[in-house]
Scaffold this active site. Structure first.
Site, PDB file in Angstrom:
ATOM      1  N   ILE A  21       0.805  -1.229   0.000  1.00 43.18           N
ATOM      2  CA  ILE A  21       0.000   0.000   0.000  1.00 43.18           C
ATOM      3  C   ILE A  21       0.835   1.274   0.000  1.00 43.18           C
ATOM      4  O   ILE A  21       0.295   2.363  -0.171  1.00 43.18           O
ATOM      5  CB  ILE A  21      -0.969   0.052   1.195  1.00 43.18           C
ATOM      6  CG1 ILE A  21      -0.204   0.101   2.524  1.00 43.18           C
ATOM      7  CG2 ILE A  21      -1.941  -1.111   1.161  1.00 43.18           C
ATOM      8  CD1 ILE A  21      -1.078   0.502   3.703  1.00 43.18           C
ATOM      9  N   TYR A  22       2.150   1.178   0.176  1.00 39.82           N
ATOM     10  CA  TYR A  22       2.969   2.386   0.217  1.00 39.82           C
ATOM     11  C   TYR A  22       2.932   3.078  -1.148  1.00 39.82           C
ATOM     12  O   TYR A  22       3.315   2.489  -2.164  1.00 39.82           O
ATOM     13  CB  TYR A  22       4.423   2.069   0.577  1.00 39.82           C
ATOM     14  CG  TYR A  22       4.645   1.600   2.003  1.00 39.82           C
ATOM     15  CD1 TYR A  22       3.638   1.685   2.962  1.00 39.82           C
ATOM     16  CD2 TYR A  22       5.869   1.089   2.403  1.00 39.82           C
ATOM     17  CE1 TYR A  22       3.850   1.254   4.261  1.00 39.82           C
ATOM     18  CE2 TYR A  22       6.094   0.665   3.704  1.00 39.82           C
ATOM     19  CZ  TYR A  22       5.083   0.740   4.631  1.00 39.82           C
ATOM     20  OH  TYR A  22       5.293   0.319   5.914  1.00 39.82           O
ATOM     21  N   GLY A  23       2.462   4.318  -1.129  1.00 42.41           N
ATOM     22  CA  GLY A  23       2.376   5.068  -2.375  1.00 42.41           C
ATOM     23  C   GLY A  23       1.436   4.440  -3.388  1.00 42.41           C
ATOM     24  O   GLY A  23       1.618   4.620  -4.593  1.00 42.41           O
ATOM     25  N   GLY A  24       0.433   3.700  -2.906  1.00 48.08           N
ATOM     26  CA  GLY A  24      -0.475   3.045  -3.829  1.00 48.08           C
ATOM     27  C   GLY A  24       0.202   2.015  -4.716  1.00 48.08           C
ATOM     28  O   GLY A  24      -0.232   1.766  -5.843  1.00 48.08           O
ATOM     29  N   GLY A  25       1.280   1.401  -4.218  1.00 41.65           N
ATOM     30  CA  GLY A  25       2.043   0.426  -4.996  1.00 41.65           C
ATOM     31  C   GLY A  25       3.297   0.994  -5.634  1.00 41.65           C
ATOM     32  O   GLY A  25       4.139   0.238  -6.133  1.00 41.65           O
TER      33      GLY A  25
END
Length: 299
Positions: free
Chosen positions: A32-36
């Site tokens: 989920i970091y940075g939306g992938g």
């Protein structure tokens, strides 16, 4: 966590090269970091800037902020999330796959079956947990050991915030890890940046506390108790002739049960400062003084 958001890919490439050249190995990210985007950047850099065999890739699955529920450790979600992470990371296996958050709606045995399937398929080497309490970690780790007799990806780590400003893991999580032969990945070992002493005279304009999306993250450690601990760190740093950052990081690094201290520098200059403290070891007297100054308050 900041790659693809506060730190762009060119800067990330410089950081990774510097880190690996210094002997660093563990890269910790999440789906989920940075939306992938964090995983995508790691994947491009590991396949183009450094060698895959020179790094240990750790990622996480389980948070579902865009889904119909907040977290999901079902077999269906985990195995789909794993395949998506492998595509973004451009690798055929993940060295440490972590359950990012506990899901109270999925039976433990179902989650563990997903870990076993991933390991048997050669997609995962080891498993860990993220935001779990001590009893939750012990439940998953003990079930996994009993059910598989060590044939599946062993749960060998737990991730938790741990620093001179937050010693809560010492109450129960660290003892649980020690009993089960696992190690702690200590995140925010600099107390969300406060232990670097950058906030002693106010909030610098380029700091996390000055950024609207990060201010609430730092604010809990700008209280009077934290101020006193920071002053103790600065006193120790002055006596040793090193930076407050070096004192705070070496304290965490050398605590019993800590496998790694995960740092999140925005720039290569910040990373180089962090790496420069690797040889710093605190004398017993200073360590004990810091222990006293930062003793955890009663729960």
């Amino acid at each position: 966590m900041t790659w693809g958001k506060d730190t762009q890919e060119e800067e990330a490439a410089d950081q990774l090269t510097t880190f690996v050249d210094a002997g660093g190995t563990l890269i910790d990210t999440a789906d989920i970091y940075g939306g992938g985007q964090s995983e995508r950047i790691v994947g491009r850099l590991v396949s183009g800037v450094v060698r895959r065999d020179d790094v240990i890739i750790a990622t996480k699955s389980g948070h579902t902020p865009q889904g119909y529920r907040r977290c999901d450790l079902s077999r269906r979600h985990l195995l789909a999330a794993l395949d998506a992470s492998l595509r973004r990371l451009r690798t055929d296996h993940i060295d440490l796959w972590q359950l990012h958050v506990r899901d109270p709606d999925t039976p433990v045995e179902e989650t563990l079956s997903a870990l076993e399937s991933a390991q048997r398929a050669g997609k995962v080497r080891y498993a860990g947990t993220g935001d779990f309490t001590a009893w939750q970690f012990a439940t998953y780790a003990a079930w996994q050991r009993a059910a598989t007799r060590h044939s599946a990806a062993p749960i060998v780590t737990a991730g938790c915030e741990y620093s001179l400003l937050n010693r809560a893991p010492e109450r129960d999580l660290l003892p649980a890890l020690g009993d089960l032969g696992a190690g702690l990945i200590a995140w925010s070992p600099l107390g969300r940046g406060v232990l670097s002493a950058q906030y002693r005279s106010g909030v610098p304009g380029e700091s996390r506390a000055a950024r609207p999306h990060m201010a609430a993250y730092v604010e809990p450690y700008l209280d009077e108790r934290s101020r006193r601990i920071v002053e103790s760190v600065c006193t120790a740093a002055e006596g040793l002739g090193v930076s407050p950052l070096a004192v705070a990081l070496s304290w965490v690094r050398d605590r019993k049960g800590v496998a790694a201290a995960a740092v999140g520098p925005r720039t290569t200059a910040q990373l180089e400062e962090i790496l420069s403290m690797e040889s710093v070891e605190l004398p017993r007297e200073i360590r004990e003084a810091l222990d006293d100054a930062s003793s955890a308050p009663d729960p």
